[in-house]
Design a protein around this motif. Structure first.
Motif, mmCIF file in Angstrom:
data_model
loop_
_atom_site.group_PDB
_atom_site.id
_atom_site.type_symbol
_atom_site.label_atom_id
_atom_site.label_comp_id
_atom_site.label_asym_id
_atom_site.label_seq_id
_atom_site.Cartn_x
_atom_site.Cartn_y
_atom_site.Cartn_z
ATOM 1 N N VAL A 140 1.886 -4.657 38.190
ATOM 2 C CA VAL A 140 1.126 -5.812 38.687
ATOM 3 C C VAL A 140 1.784 -7.157 38.374
ATOM 4 C CG1 VAL A 140 -1.167 -4.787 38.892
ATOM 5 C CG2 VAL A 140 -0.420 -5.678 36.689
ATOM 6 N N ALA A 141 2.463 -7.263 37.214
ATOM 7 C CA ALA A 141 3.077 -8.553 36.857
ATOM 8 C C ALA A 141 4.157 -8.903 37.878
ATOM 9 C CB ALA A 141 3.649 -8.494 35.444
ATOM 10 N N TYR A 159 12.876 -3.861 42.070
ATOM 11 C CA TYR A 159 13.591 -2.637 41.680
ATOM 12 C C TYR A 159 12.676 -1.795 40.806
ATOM 13 C CZ TYR A 159 17.619 -4.883 43.676
ATOM 14 O OH TYR A 159 18.467 -5.478 44.571
ATOM 15 N N GLU A 160 12.360 -0.599 41.277
ATOM 16 C CA GLU A 160 11.377 0.245 40.590
ATOM 17 C C GLU A 160 11.997 1.611 40.290
ATOM 18 O OE1 GLU A 160 8.260 0.213 39.151
ATOM 19 O OE2 GLU A 160 8.787 2.313 38.827
ATOM 20 N N MET A 162 10.464 4.394 39.412
ATOM 21 C CA MET A 162 9.692 5.576 39.816
ATOM 22 C C MET A 162 9.703 5.699 41.347
ATOM 23 S SD MET A 162 8.872 6.566 36.802
ATOM 24 C CE MET A 162 7.609 7.831 36.849
ATOM 25 N N GLY A 167 3.132 0.820 38.632
ATOM 26 C CA GLY A 167 3.238 0.846 37.168
ATOM 27 C C GLY A 167 2.075 1.624 36.581
ATOM 28 N N MET A 168 1.450 1.070 35.580
ATOM 29 C CA MET A 168 0.367 1.781 34.880
ATOM 30 C C MET A 168 -0.858 2.025 35.775
ATOM 31 S SD MET A 168 1.179 2.818 31.973
ATOM 32 C CE MET A 168 2.461 2.596 30.750
ATOM 33 N N ARG A 177 -10.623 7.471 37.080
ATOM 34 C CA ARG A 177 -11.075 6.069 36.984
ATOM 35 C C ARG A 177 -10.596 5.250 38.171
ATOM 36 N NH1 ARG A 177 -10.016 2.532 33.145
ATOM 37 N NH2 ARG A 177 -8.275 3.423 31.987
ATOM 38 N N MET A 201 15.119 3.332 41.440
ATOM 39 C CA MET A 201 16.214 2.454 41.000
ATOM 40 C C MET A 201 15.897 1.957 39.603
ATOM 41 S SD MET A 201 18.748 1.878 43.027
ATOM 42 C CE MET A 201 19.412 0.259 43.179
ATOM 43 N N LYS A 202 16.478 2.616 38.617
ATOM 44 C CA LYS A 202 16.223 2.180 37.242
ATOM 45 C C LYS A 202 17.288 1.161 36.850
ATOM 46 C CE LYS A 202 15.104 3.775 32.652
ATOM 47 N NZ LYS A 202 14.660 4.798 31.779
ATOM 48 N N TRP A 226 6.605 1.315 28.340
ATOM 49 C CA TRP A 226 6.522 2.657 28.914
ATOM 50 C C TRP A 226 6.786 3.792 27.940
ATOM 51 C CZ3 TRP A 226 6.322 4.832 34.183
ATOM 52 C CH2 TRP A 226 5.437 4.088 34.958
ATOM 53 N N ASP A 274 -8.294 7.681 27.423
ATOM 54 C CA ASP A 274 -7.727 8.213 28.662
ATOM 55 C C ASP A 274 -7.067 9.565 28.400
ATOM 56 O OD1 ASP A 274 -8.572 6.170 30.297
ATOM 57 O OD2 ASP A 274 -6.709 5.026 30.177
ATOM 58 N N GLN A 373 2.048 1.398 22.270
ATOM 59 C CA GLN A 373 3.106 1.489 23.271
ATOM 60 C C GLN A 373 4.338 0.710 22.816
ATOM 61 O OE1 GLN A 373 -0.311 0.373 26.171
ATOM 62 N NE2 GLN A 373 1.530 0.585 27.400
ATOM 63 N N PHE A 379 16.815 -1.182 30.534
ATOM 64 C CA PHE A 379 17.166 -2.191 31.552
ATOM 65 C C PHE A 379 18.268 -3.140 31.075
ATOM 66 C CE2 PHE A 379 15.136 -6.042 29.921
ATOM 67 C CZ PHE A 379 14.253 -5.528 28.979
ATOM 68 N N GLY A 414 3.639 -9.957 31.778
ATOM 69 C CA GLY A 414 2.962 -8.668 31.674
ATOM 70 C C GLY A 414 3.174 -8.098 30.280
ATOM 71 N N LEU A 422 -4.463 -6.488 29.444
ATOM 72 C CA LEU A 422 -5.207 -6.009 30.612
ATOM 73 C C LEU A 422 -4.410 -6.302 31.886
ATOM 74 C CD1 LEU A 422 -8.742 -7.431 29.776
ATOM 75 C CD2 LEU A 422 -7.917 -5.109 29.376
HETATM 76 C C1 LIG Z 1 -3.180 4.481 30.004
HETATM 77 C C2 LIG Z 1 -3.484 3.043 30.286
HETATM 78 C C3 LIG Z 1 -4.683 2.696 30.874
HETATM 79 C C4 LIG Z 1 -4.977 1.359 31.135
HETATM 80 N N1 LIG Z 1 -6.186 1.060 31.695
HETATM 81 C C5 LIG Z 1 -6.481 -0.234 31.952
HETATM 82 C C6 LIG Z 1 -7.732 -0.563 32.547
HETATM 83 O O1 LIG Z 1 -8.549 0.296 32.832
HETATM 84 N N2 LIG Z 1 -7.996 -1.878 32.796
HETATM 85 C C7 LIG Z 1 -7.098 -2.863 32.493
HETATM 86 O O2 LIG Z 1 -7.380 -4.034 32.760
HETATM 87 N N3 LIG Z 1 -5.901 -2.567 31.920
HETATM 88 C C8 LIG Z 1 -5.578 -1.282 31.646
HETATM 89 N N4 LIG Z 1 -4.375 -0.980 31.073
HETATM 90 C C9 LIG Z 1 -3.419 -2.080 30.790
HETATM 91 C C10 LIG Z 1 -2.541 -2.329 32.028
HETATM 92 O O3 LIG Z 1 -2.105 -1.094 32.503
HETATM 93 C C11 LIG Z 1 -1.318 -3.152 31.721
HETATM 94 O O4 LIG Z 1 -1.673 -4.297 31.015
HETATM 95 C C12 LIG Z 1 -0.583 -3.546 33.008
HETATM 96 O O5 LIG Z 1 -0.264 -2.399 33.740
HETATM 97 C C13 LIG Z 1 0.684 -4.300 32.695
HETATM 98 O O6 LIG Z 1 1.361 -4.557 33.903
HETATM 99 P P1 LIG Z 1 2.934 -4.754 33.930
HETATM 100 O O7 LIG Z 1 3.267 -5.103 35.332
HETATM 101 O O8 LIG Z 1 3.340 -5.656 32.845
HETATM 102 O O9 LIG Z 1 3.563 -3.334 33.543
HETATM 103 P P2 LIG Z 1 3.419 -1.887 34.130
HETATM 104 O O10 LIG Z 1 2.179 -1.684 34.887
HETATM 105 O O11 LIG Z 1 3.638 -0.987 32.977
HETATM 106 O O12 LIG Z 1 4.635 -1.769 35.149
HETATM 107 C C14 LIG Z 1 5.967 -1.732 34.714
HETATM 108 C C15 LIG Z 1 6.824 -1.177 35.853
HETATM 109 O O13 LIG Z 1 8.202 -1.298 35.509
HETATM 110 C C16 LIG Z 1 8.877 -0.114 35.872
HETATM 111 N N5 LIG Z 1 10.093 -0.042 35.057
HETATM 112 C C17 LIG Z 1 10.189 0.087 33.712
HETATM 113 N N6 LIG Z 1 11.487 0.069 33.338
HETATM 114 C C18 LIG Z 1 12.214 -0.098 34.466
HETATM 115 C C19 LIG Z 1 13.606 -0.201 34.730
HETATM 116 N N7 LIG Z 1 14.515 -0.143 33.747
HETATM 117 N N8 LIG Z 1 14.015 -0.343 36.005
HETATM 118 C C20 LIG Z 1 13.114 -0.406 37.028
HETATM 119 N N9 LIG Z 1 11.782 -0.302 36.833
HETATM 120 C C21 LIG Z 1 11.346 -0.158 35.564
HETATM 121 C C22 LIG Z 1 7.857 0.972 35.606
HETATM 122 O O14 LIG Z 1 8.171 2.148 36.312
HETATM 123 C C23 LIG Z 1 6.584 0.291 36.115
HETATM 124 O O15 LIG Z 1 6.396 0.503 37.489
HETATM 125 C C24 LIG Z 1 -4.054 0.342 30.797
HETATM 126 C C25 LIG Z 1 -2.842 0.692 30.183
HETATM 127 C C26 LIG Z 1 -2.554 2.009 29.928
HETATM 128 C C27 LIG Z 1 -1.261 2.361 29.267
#
Ligand SMILES: Cc1cc2nc3c(=O)[nH]c(=O)nc-3n(C[C@H](O)[C@H](O)[C@H](O)COP(=O)(O)OP(=O)(O)OC[C@H]3O[C@@H](n4cnc5c(N)ncnc54)[C@H](O)[C@@H]3O)c2cc1C
Length: 551
Positions: A140-141, A159-160, A162, A167-168, A177, A201-202, A226, A274, A373, A379, A414, A422
């Motif tokens: 989401v960030a 670049y993702e 998966m 993401g999460m 849920r 694409m990691k 992660w 969870d 976590q 990266f 994020g 959150l």
């Molecule tokens: C199990 C769980 C349940 C949750 N439930 C809730 C909830 O119910 N409500 C709520 O508000 N918050 C919830 N959260 C918190 C929320 O998920 C996170 O705060 C939010 O997802 C953070 O977003 P982000 O974009 O920073 O990271 P993420 O969502 O973690 O996304 C990171 C992305 O980066 C990618 N990535 C990582 N490394 C690389 C790389 N080297 N190259 C390319 N891609 C890469 C990953 O594949 C992923 O797609 C939960 C968290 C967890 C772990």
């Protein structure tokens, strides 16, 4: 009367006078203040109450490209600040948002139409500005940052690592849920807006940051957290020990992870729930959670705890894990634990106090860890500027409010930038980074928070507003839901949603005295339940105060 009180003047010398403006009234809306992206629940509840569902949806959608996700699983900080809590119980804000979202539609078409409703600067059809930004990770960030930059004419590549985005949202939150399609459809709209997502694409493995550096004008790092944190106790480092984050990821990818029927989960937060609740659906008949915290100290949301208990999860509080016990074949057969008396010292620092001679073993055949976590730093592999990027306590050192890191033109946000939080917080970080990138690359002016973001609505009051009781939507019965993958919580019916919206206190409404009608009877002062009114002679007013403030 104390001598101090004796000398107090009956009136203050002069009373400061400020004429409240729109900004003042907006700031009275505590739910809006509590939301990291300043969503206005009061606004959409008044609209819902008035039957104007489209208006309600627009208010809910405006500040955030992931409004549908929020309606289903947002941690809802707005509910923690809602003033109704001081009367009886907070508004059911998240569930009412879901009602509006579902009314508008969870499908791809609906989300594409919703792009027009965004409050973010720019438009759905901007002039390309010739600048290119790379986002690492499709969580989401990153995707929010992409959404906001695309509206300003930037070209954005994501670049993702998966094979699907989210993401999460997709790989963490269990499907009971949140259904993956809800996230995919919302993300599809961002792709429709112009985001090009490169899957599988990691960064650091399939492409390096050096290549991104050369190709793009700015880089946003949104890689999240992660990896699961390890537990440094004997027996907990084997491959048969389940790591919560990795376990949920595999589960959401629709592959099976083998677990026994008698599982212990170490941890007491939301992720631990969870893991525990997923395991009930994954065949474990007995799931025991062991937590350092007492029930009151547990960080999990109250509803997670209640739902988990209903699903048969046993919670054992104030226990410290000491060792994973294994039988003569090396198989997990139990968890050695010890009772603790307190978790924090008198300064509030984490300092568990073990109670002597209280060790015992809880039998089990699987152990899962959900104690936090950590960031996967792959990266950074091969990057020339790797040493310039400051990593502080396991996350990227990131400036609050701007997303800037220690490397120029590299931004973060994020979970990777600010630690586990959150979704809605990560969405805010994506927005802040997009604004800063625009400021740094094009000299754009800082964003005006309130400009065009506030819908003035006439208050509407139903006589039942104080009597109506708090009620969440219905849920699937616990005995059924542990055997299926359907979402646990149902949507409100039309009637339920309307009833709950009526409870809103509409905090922007303040009494305004009409000088032409007031007969100065002092009646309002007499009846005010909080004694906050006073009639004073006009010569006691410091009429210059407001003007001084404006200067
Ligand atoms: C199990 C769980 C349940 C949750 N439930 C809730 C909830 O119910 N409500 C709520 O508000 N918050 C919830 N959260 C918190 C929320 O998920 C996170 O705060 C939010 O997802 C953070 O977003 P982000 O974009 O920073 O990271 P993420 O969502 O973690 O996304 C990171 C992305 O980066 C990618 N990535 C990582 N490394 C690389 C790389 N080297 N190259 C390319 N891609 C890469 C990953 O594949 C992923 O797609 C939960 C968290 C967890 C772990």
């Amino acid at each position: 009367m104390s001598s101090d009180e004796e000398h107090l003047p009956l009136y203050k010398e002069l009373y400061d006078v400020v004429i409240p403006d729109l900004d003042y009234f907006i700031r009275q809306i505590d739910c809006r203040d509590g939301c990291p992206v300043n969503t206005d629940p009061r606004g959409y509840m008044i609209a819902l109450h008035a039957g104007n569902l489209l208006e309600g949806y627009k208010i809910a959608r405006g500040p955030n490209p992931f409004a549908s996700i929020c309606g289903v699983i947002c941690g809802a900080p707005c509910e923690s600040t809602c003033r109704r809590d001081r009367v009886d119980k907070t508004l059911t804000i998240r569930a009412q948002k879901r009602y509006l979202d579902e009314w508008f539609g969870f499908g791809r078409e609906a989300h594409i139409r919703s792009l027009e409703m965004s409050y973010a600067r720019g438009s759905v059809h901007p002039e390309p500005n010739g600048l290119k930004v790379a986002c690492i990770g499709a969580g989401v960030a990153s995707l929010t940052c992409a959404h906001d930059l695309l509206r300003l004419g930037y070209a954005v590549d994501v670049y993702e690592m998966m094979r699907v985005p989210g993401g999460m949202l997709t790989y963490g939150v269990p499907t009971y849920r949140l259904k993956n399609d809800i996230a995919f459809n919302e993300i599809h709209a961002i792709e429709y807006l112009g985001a090009k997502i490169y899957y599988n694409m990691k960064v650091g493995r399939d492409i390096t940051l050096n290549e991104l550096d050369e190709k793009y004008d700015a880089i946003f790092i949104g890689v999240g957290l992660w990896k699961s944190r390890d537990l440094p106790i004997p027996g907990a480092d084997g491959p048969d020990i389940i790591r919560g984050i990795e376990y949920l990821r595999v589960r959401c990818a629709e592959e099976k992870w083998k677990i026994g029927d008698d599982l212990i989960v170490v941890g007491g937060g939301n992720v631990a729930f969870d893991v525990a609740r997923t395991s009930r659906r994954n065949g474990a008949s007995k799931v025991t959670m062991i937590c350092l915290e007492s029930r009151d100290e547990q960080t999990a949301d109250e509803f997670e705890i209640e739902d988990g208990l209903e699903e048969g999860i046993v919670i054992q509080n104030r226990l410290a894990p000491i060792a994973v016990e294994r039988d003569s074949d090396g198989k997990v057969c139990g968890m050695r634990v010890q009772r603790i008396s307190t978790l924090f010292d008198h300064n509030g620092r984490f300092a568990p106090q073990m109670i002597p001679d209280t060790q015992f073993v809880i039998p089990c055949n699987t152990v899962a860890l959900a104690i936090g976590q950590a960031m996967d730093t792959t990266f950074l592999n091969g990057w020339k500027k790797k040493d310039q990027l400051v990593i502080d306590r396991g996350i990227i050192k990131t400036e609050r409010g701007t997303g800037r890191t220690s490397v120029p033109k590299v931004y973060s946000g994020g979970d990777a930038g600010f630690g586990a939080a959150l979704f809605i917080t990560a969405i805010r970080h994506g927005q802040e980074a997009a604004r800063t990138i625009d400021t740094d690359l094009r000299g754009a002016k800082p964003y005006q928070e309130f400009a065009g973001e506030f819908t003035e609505l006439s208050p509407i009051r139903d006589k039942t507003y104080l009597k109506t009781k708090w009620a969440l939507p219905s849920m699937q019965p616990a005995a059924e839901r542990v055997h299926n993958e359907n979402m646990v919580e149902n949507n409100y019916t039309d009637e339920e949603a309307h009833q709950q919206s009526v409870r809103c206190l509409q905090c922007h409404v303040s009494p305004v005295f009409d000088g032409a009608l007031c007969i100065k009877c002092n009646g309002c002062v007499d009846v005010c339940p909080t004694n906050c009114l006073k009639l004073v002679p006009i010569e006691k007013l410091n009429l210059d105060y407001g003007e001084a403030l404006m200067r």
